[in-house]
Design an enzyme around this catalytic site. Structure first.
Site, PDB file in Angstrom:
ATOM      1  N   ASP A 216      -3.978  -6.257  -5.580  1.00  0.00           N
ATOM      2  CA  ASP A 216      -5.038  -7.207  -5.206  1.00  0.00           C
ATOM      3  C   ASP A 216      -4.662  -8.612  -5.665  1.00  0.00           C
ATOM      4  OD1 ASP A 216      -7.389  -8.024  -4.087  1.00  0.00           O
ATOM      5  OD2 ASP A 216      -8.705  -7.041  -5.537  1.00  0.00           O
ATOM      6  N   HIS A 353     -10.387  -4.180   5.912  1.00  0.00           N
ATOM      7  CA  HIS A 353     -11.040  -5.123   4.985  1.00  0.00           C
ATOM      8  C   HIS A 353     -10.396  -6.505   5.028  1.00  0.00           C
ATOM      9  CE1 HIS A 353     -12.863  -6.795   1.410  1.00  0.00           C
ATOM     10  NE2 HIS A 353     -11.708  -6.813   0.752  1.00  0.00           N
TER      11      HIS A 353
END
Ligand code: HEM
Length: 500
Positions: A216, A353
């Protein structure tokens, strides 16, 4: 003007950066994440644009690189004492951007502070900062705008006691705790704890990965006047993130310049349930094993493999070498020669996403108004064997895990709230596609004010893009949050403090 020796010494100490004996960085630096600019690079980029990196709090521009970070939410119980201690004692500890860019200027613990509207009210600051979401607070309309089931909220976020938050970042929790004690001593009883959340990078090889296992923090915008853009990285005006800078079109009080709105969210992740879902709904690519087909489904829901490789560039098999190379791992825009962007989901699903939250060339011209700088960190422990065996998250509060989500922007209704409401939670977005994408399978919520309403994203199965894979459960549960304003150092000194 004559200074007494005592006041000269106080002034001299206040001008010193927080004492540093650092030989190792307080930040993490996984290969996949863009490097921060060096102090020299940032100094010359900011000089061109007129950004004052010694005035901007350090957390705003550096992204998702924190190792340990405590979010200490507080209530101001003695505003006069708080304001006098803020200028004399806390301000010298506040870490500006410039100090974080080289190890030898980093403090032992980076200290940032931000205030909610209630906190500014408590301090008697009546100026309107020009952001209705901030003014009203996150609880206002949260069910209808963000979709949260408010019964899942931490009581502290639903109450009225959160006036501000200290963000304390270091490489050890001991350092963080020592700095918290120092801060509390300085504030001398003028605040009380409303709530706190300890964030920490995951251990070992999982460092930099969020709790579902995905790397991330790879894709944050490049900010003119700060970062050197990498291939594929969108370059945006500083005013999208910093009030009063070029690109911020709202009229603000002058002292708000170089501040930023911080959207905080405690997002619980149901990791065992997510993993079980991937196994139960594994895709059926005949060239892959069952485990690989489960991984592939997860990668398509996220839009990246766990390694960080984008599925737009690595559609069926992970590519760890590509993933670890910032020159390549963000260099995609969903277009492919010979493929129609309105129908092609053989590369990346429309509902993934990363595509829902940054549609890149799906919008023409590319969107330049709805962007955030993500600066969150995972919280909570690793999944236990018992949870893995049962496929169910423990209800023991000490085992709750998730993402302490932080987004910076100069306009919350164009930034975090926009992305969540208009893109992630909107089944028809990305508009104009042959098959409606459905709600974001990671963070989207199917019901307004109700958790676990079934979601029906399409496009997850590359062999049949119209196939709907129904998701009956939310894997990310909002436990609440608040909107804050992260002021510049000069605003702390000249406006928020007393007697400075
Ligand atoms: C627990 C919740 C969340 C998880 C597990 C999660 C996970 C991830 C991961 C793994 C990535 C890809 C790595 C990267 O590009 O940096 C990513 C990207 C991103 N996420 Fe999330 N995220 C969460 C919540 C959110 C929320 C609440 C928002 C905003 C409403 C958001 C917005 C974004 C954006 C804008 C990107 C970058 C997309 C791009 O530029 O390609 N995320 N997220």
């Amino acid at each position: 003007m004559k200074l007494s020796l005592a006041s000269f010494l106080v002034a001299a100490v206040a001008l010193q950066p927080a004492l540093s004996v650092r030989t190792n960085s307080l930040l993490i630096d996984p290969a996949a994440l863009p490097a921060l600019p060096s102090a020299q690079q940032a100094a010359s980029a900011s000089a061109d644009v007129g950004l004052n990196l010694t005035n901007i709090q350090g957390d705003i521009l550096i992204g998702m690189k924190k190792n340990k970070e405590l979010f200490f939410f507080f209530t101001i119980v003695n505003p006069t004492l708080f304001r006098s201690q803020l200028g004399s004692g806390i301000l010298p500890l506040i870490t500006p951007t410039s100090q974080l860019l080289a190890v030898d200027t980093q403090p032992t613990t980076a200290v940032n502070i931000a205030f909610s509207q209630r906190g500014l009210n408590a301090l008697g600051i009546t100026d309107d900062l020009g952001d209705t979401a901030f003014t009203n607070g996150q609880i206002d309309n949260v069910a209808t705008i963000l979709g949260d089931e408010t019964s899942n909220w931490e009581p502290a976020f639903a109450g009225t006691g959160i006036h501000g938050v200290f963000l304390l970042a270091s490489d050890t929790i001991d350092n963080v705790n020592a700095t918290l004690s120092q801060v509390q001593n300085i504030l001398n009883g003028s605040i009380t704890e409303a709530y706190s959340l300890q964030g920490q990078a995951r251990p070992g090889d999982e460092q930099g990965h969020e709790h579902f296992g995905f790397m991330d923090g790879i894709s944050n915008p490049a900010v003119t006047g700060f970062s050197t853009p990498l291939p594929g990285q969108q370059v945006l005006d500083p005013g999208l993130f910093l009030l009063g800078e070029s690109g911020d079109l709202v009229s603000r009080p002058s002292w708000a310049k170089d501040g930023s709105f911080l959207a905080f969210r405690q997002l619980q992740q149901r990791v065992p349930e997510f993993n079980a879902f991937l196994v139960d709904n594994a895709l059926s690519n005949p060239n892959l094993t069952a485990d690989q087909n489960a991984e592939l489904l997860g990668a398509r829901m996220m839009g990246r493999w766990k390694s960080g490789a984008p599925v737009d560039l690595a559609p069926t098999v992970d590519d760890p070498v590509l993933a670890a190379d910032p020159q390549q791992n963000n260099n995609f825009n969903y277009t492919h020669p010979g493929f129609d962007e309105a129908t092609d989901q053989t590369h990346c699903p429309f509902s993934a996403h990363v595509r829902k939250t940054n549609p890149r060339s799906d919008l023409n011209p590319e969107d330049t108004a709805n962007h955030i700088i993500r600066a969150g960190i995972p919280y909570g422990p690793e999944v236990t064997d018992a949870e893995n065996a049962s496929n169910v998250s423990s209800t023991d509060p000490s085992l709750e895990r998730g993402l302490a989500f932080v987004a910076y922007q100069s306009d919350i209704n164009n930034g975090f709230a926009f992305l969540q409401q208009n893109w992630a939670n909107n089944a028809n977005f990305i508009f104009g596609k042959a098959t409606p994408p459905g709600i974001d399978p990671i963070i989207g919520t199917g019901g307004l004010g109700q958790a676990d309403v079934p979601r029906t994203p399409s496009g997850l199965d590359p062999s049949d893009p119209t196939r709907i894979i129904t998701i009956n459960q939310d894997f990310v549960v909002s436990r609440g949050g608040e909107y804050f304003f992260s002021p510049s150092l000069s605003a702390i000194q000249n406006t928020l403090s007393l007697g400075a």
